[in-house]
Design a protein around this motif. Structure first.
Motif, PDB file in Angstrom:
ATOM      1  N   ALA A  69      12.622  -0.788 -12.302  1.00 45.88           N
ATOM      2  CA  ALA A  69      12.327  -2.212 -12.538  1.00 45.88           C
ATOM      3  C   ALA A  69      12.276  -2.971 -11.214  1.00 45.88           C
ATOM      4  CB  ALA A  69      13.373  -2.824 -13.467  1.00 45.88           C
ATOM      5  N   PHE A  70      13.175  -2.628 -10.298  1.00 42.12           N
ATOM      6  CA  PHE A  70      13.170  -3.284  -8.996  1.00 42.12           C
ATOM      7  C   PHE A  70      11.855  -3.019  -8.265  1.00 42.12           C
ATOM      8  CE2 PHE A  70      13.883  -3.120  -4.395  1.00 42.12           C
ATOM      9  CZ  PHE A  70      14.190  -4.454  -4.188  1.00 42.12           C
ATOM     10  N   ALA A  71      11.461  -1.755  -8.161  1.00 48.27           N
ATOM     11  CA  ALA A  71      10.211  -1.418  -7.465  1.00 48.27           C
ATOM     12  C   ALA A  71       9.009  -2.041  -8.168  1.00 48.27           C
ATOM     13  CB  ALA A  71      10.049   0.105  -7.383  1.00 48.27           C
ATOM     14  N   ARG A  72       9.034  -2.023  -9.498  1.00 49.28           N
ATOM     15  CA  ARG A  72       7.934  -2.559 -10.295  1.00 49.28           C
ATOM     16  C   ARG A  72       7.746  -4.064 -10.068  1.00 49.28           C
ATOM     17  NH1 ARG A  72       9.682  -0.743 -15.130  1.00 49.28           N
ATOM     18  NH2 ARG A  72       8.461   1.172 -15.037  1.00 49.28           N
ATOM     19  N   HIS A  73       8.837  -4.764  -9.770  1.00 45.55           N
ATOM     20  CA  HIS A  73       8.763  -6.224  -9.596  1.00 45.55           C
ATOM     21  C   HIS A  73       8.776  -6.666  -8.130  1.00 45.55           C
ATOM     22  CE1 HIS A  73       9.966  -5.973 -13.831  1.00 45.55           C
ATOM     23  NE2 HIS A  73       9.282  -7.081 -13.946  1.00 45.55           N
ATOM     24  N   ALA A  74       9.468  -5.945  -7.268  1.00 44.42           N
ATOM     25  CA  ALA A  74       9.624  -6.376  -5.874  1.00 44.42           C
ATOM     26  C   ALA A  74       8.299  -6.355  -5.120  1.00 44.42           C
ATOM     27  CB  ALA A  74      10.650  -5.503  -5.158  1.00 44.42           C
ATOM     28  N   LEU A 116       9.060  -0.659  -1.534  1.00 43.83           N
ATOM     29  CA  LEU A 116       8.338   0.537  -1.093  1.00 43.83           C
ATOM     30  C   LEU A 116       9.292   1.682  -0.779  1.00 43.83           C
ATOM     31  CD1 LEU A 116       5.590  -1.083   1.153  1.00 43.83           C
ATOM     32  CD2 LEU A 116       5.265   0.012  -1.081  1.00 43.83           C
ATOM     33  N   LEU A 117      10.399   1.375  -0.112  1.00 42.25           N
ATOM     34  CA  LEU A 117      11.385   2.420   0.191  1.00 42.25           C
ATOM     35  C   LEU A 117      11.992   2.997  -1.086  1.00 42.25           C
ATOM     36  CD1 LEU A 117      13.205   0.929   3.313  1.00 42.25           C
ATOM     37  CD2 LEU A 117      11.684   2.922   3.249  1.00 42.25           C
ATOM     38  N   THR A 118      12.316   2.144  -2.030  1.00 45.04           N
ATOM     39  CA  THR A 118      12.868   2.598  -3.308  1.00 45.04           C
ATOM     40  C   THR A 118      11.888   3.524  -4.010  1.00 45.04           C
ATOM     41  OG1 THR A 118      14.163   0.568  -3.550  1.00 45.04           O
ATOM     42  CG2 THR A 118      13.741   1.832  -5.562  1.00 45.04           C
ATOM     43  N   TYR A 120       9.708 -14.067   5.109  1.00 45.06           N
ATOM     44  CA  TYR A 120      10.759 -13.093   5.393  1.00 45.06           C
ATOM     45  C   TYR A 120      11.324 -12.503   4.098  1.00 45.06           C
ATOM     46  CZ  TYR A 120      10.416 -15.112  10.024  1.00 45.06           C
ATOM     47  OH  TYR A 120       9.936 -15.555  11.231  1.00 45.06           O
ATOM     48  N   VAL A 121      11.495 -13.354   3.103  1.00 42.24           N
ATOM     49  CA  VAL A 121      11.968 -12.869   1.794  1.00 42.24           C
ATOM     50  C   VAL A 121      10.952 -11.883   1.220  1.00 42.24           C
ATOM     51  CG1 VAL A 121      12.566 -13.549  -0.568  1.00 42.24           C
ATOM     52  CG2 VAL A 121      13.271 -14.991   1.366  1.00 42.24           C
ATOM     53  N   GLY A 122       9.672 -12.242   1.289  1.00 41.59           N
ATOM     54  CA  GLY A 122       8.619 -11.355   0.795  1.00 41.59           C
ATOM     55  C   GLY A 122       8.580 -10.040   1.549  1.00 41.59           C
ATOM     56  N   ALA A 123       8.758 -10.092   2.863  1.00 43.58           N
ATOM     57  CA  ALA A 123       8.733  -8.870   3.668  1.00 43.58           C
ATOM     58  C   ALA A 123       9.909  -7.953   3.319  1.00 43.58           C
ATOM     59  CB  ALA A 123       8.758  -9.218   5.157  1.00 43.58           C
ATOM     60  N   LEU A 170      -2.207  -3.190  -3.354  1.00 41.79           N
ATOM     61  CA  LEU A 170      -1.094  -2.262  -3.157  1.00 41.79           C
ATOM     62  C   LEU A 170      -0.174  -2.269  -4.377  1.00 41.79           C
ATOM     63  CD1 LEU A 170       0.572  -0.313  -1.377  1.00 41.79           C
ATOM     64  CD2 LEU A 170       1.723  -2.346  -0.462  1.00 41.79           C
ATOM     65  N   SER A 171       0.093  -3.443  -4.917  1.00 41.53           N
ATOM     66  CA  SER A 171       0.947  -3.551  -6.106  1.00 41.53           C
ATOM     67  C   SER A 171       0.358  -2.781  -7.278  1.00 41.53           C
ATOM     68  CB  SER A 171       1.130  -5.023  -6.498  1.00 41.53           C
ATOM     69  OG  SER A 171       1.802  -5.726  -5.497  1.00 41.53           O
ATOM     70  N   LEU A 172      -0.949  -2.922  -7.486  1.00 36.66           N
ATOM     71  CA  LEU A 172      -1.599  -2.196  -8.580  1.00 36.66           C
ATOM     72  C   LEU A 172      -1.497  -0.685  -8.370  1.00 36.66           C
ATOM     73  CD1 LEU A 172      -4.721  -4.463  -9.060  1.00 36.66           C
ATOM     74  CD2 LEU A 172      -2.944  -4.018 -10.775  1.00 36.66           C
ATOM     75  N   VAL A 173      -1.685  -0.247  -7.145  1.00 39.79           N
ATOM     76  CA  VAL A 173      -1.600   1.191  -6.845  1.00 39.79           C
ATOM     77  C   VAL A 173      -0.182   1.703  -7.083  1.00 39.79           C
ATOM     78  CG1 VAL A 173      -1.747   2.905  -4.994  1.00 39.79           C
ATOM     79  CG2 VAL A 173      -3.549   1.185  -5.250  1.00 39.79           C
ATOM     80  N   THR A 174       0.814   0.972  -6.591  1.00 38.90           N
ATOM     81  CA  THR A 174       2.193   1.451  -6.723  1.00 38.90           C
ATOM     82  C   THR A 174       2.652   1.480  -8.175  1.00 38.90           C
ATOM     83  OG1 THR A 174       3.120  -0.744  -6.259  1.00 38.90           O
ATOM     84  CG2 THR A 174       2.881   0.780  -4.393  1.00 38.90           C
ATOM     85  N   LEU A 175       2.100   0.612  -9.017  1.00 42.15           N
ATOM     86  CA  LEU A 175       2.481   0.629 -10.433  1.00 42.15           C
ATOM     87  C   LEU A 175       2.128   1.964 -11.093  1.00 42.15           C
ATOM     88  CD1 LEU A 175       1.542  -2.964 -11.619  1.00 42.15           C
ATOM     89  CD2 LEU A 175       3.842  -1.961 -11.455  1.00 42.15           C
TER      90      LEU A 175
END
Length: 142
Positions: free
Chosen positions: A78-83, A125-127, A115-118, A59-64
């Motif tokens: 940057a937030f979306a790219r790292h979060a 994803l929302l951003t 929980y932090v990861g979630a 999913l991370s690779l796709v969203t990038l």
């Protein structure tokens, strides 16, 4: 793809074989480790950790591929790219390290990393989703 997204994608692709190794390790324990088989909680959390690692890395690779096209500020990009990739690390780590011993019957405090990861995953994803709905980012001249 921006240099930042390309760098993170490269790191994620280098990390992806660890998921393959983890799957082989779990298979080895399923076949030959009676301590692993005797602990259903550990089995469930380790299975969840392995599944989350694989799915969230992909999913991370796709969203990038989408971050650079989103109509977001540089900080939001940057937030979306790292979060999202951070969640791909935090969630599995929480599942694996919260029951490290074969006799552990309850998760330790590291389960809270899930929980932090979630939260990071959801916020990232929302951003990104909002940025994509807002329209295409202007192409900056180089």
């Amino acid at each position: 793809m921006s240099p930042e997204s390309r760098r993170i994608a490269g790191i994620l692709l280098i990390l992806l074989p660890t998921v393959v190794f983890g799957g082989a390790s779990i298979l080895t324990m399923l076949v030959g480790d009676s301590d692993y088989m005797a602990n259903p909680l550990r089995q469930d959390l380790w299975r969840a950790g392995h599944a989350h690692a694989g799915v969230l890395l992909i999913l991370s690779l796709v969203t990038l591929r989408y971050v650079d096209e989103a109509a977001l500020s540089p900080k939001a990009k940057a937030f979306a790219r790292h979060a999202i990739p951070a969640s791909a690390i935090l969630l599995p780590v929480a599942f694996f390290l919260s029951v490290p011993g074969p006799g552990d019957t309850t998760p330790n405090a590291l389960i809270n990393l899930a929980y932090v990861g979630a939260v990071l995953l959801t916020a990232g994803l929302l951003t990104l989703g909002v940025g994509l709905l807002r329209g295409r980012a202007r192409v900056e001249s180089h």
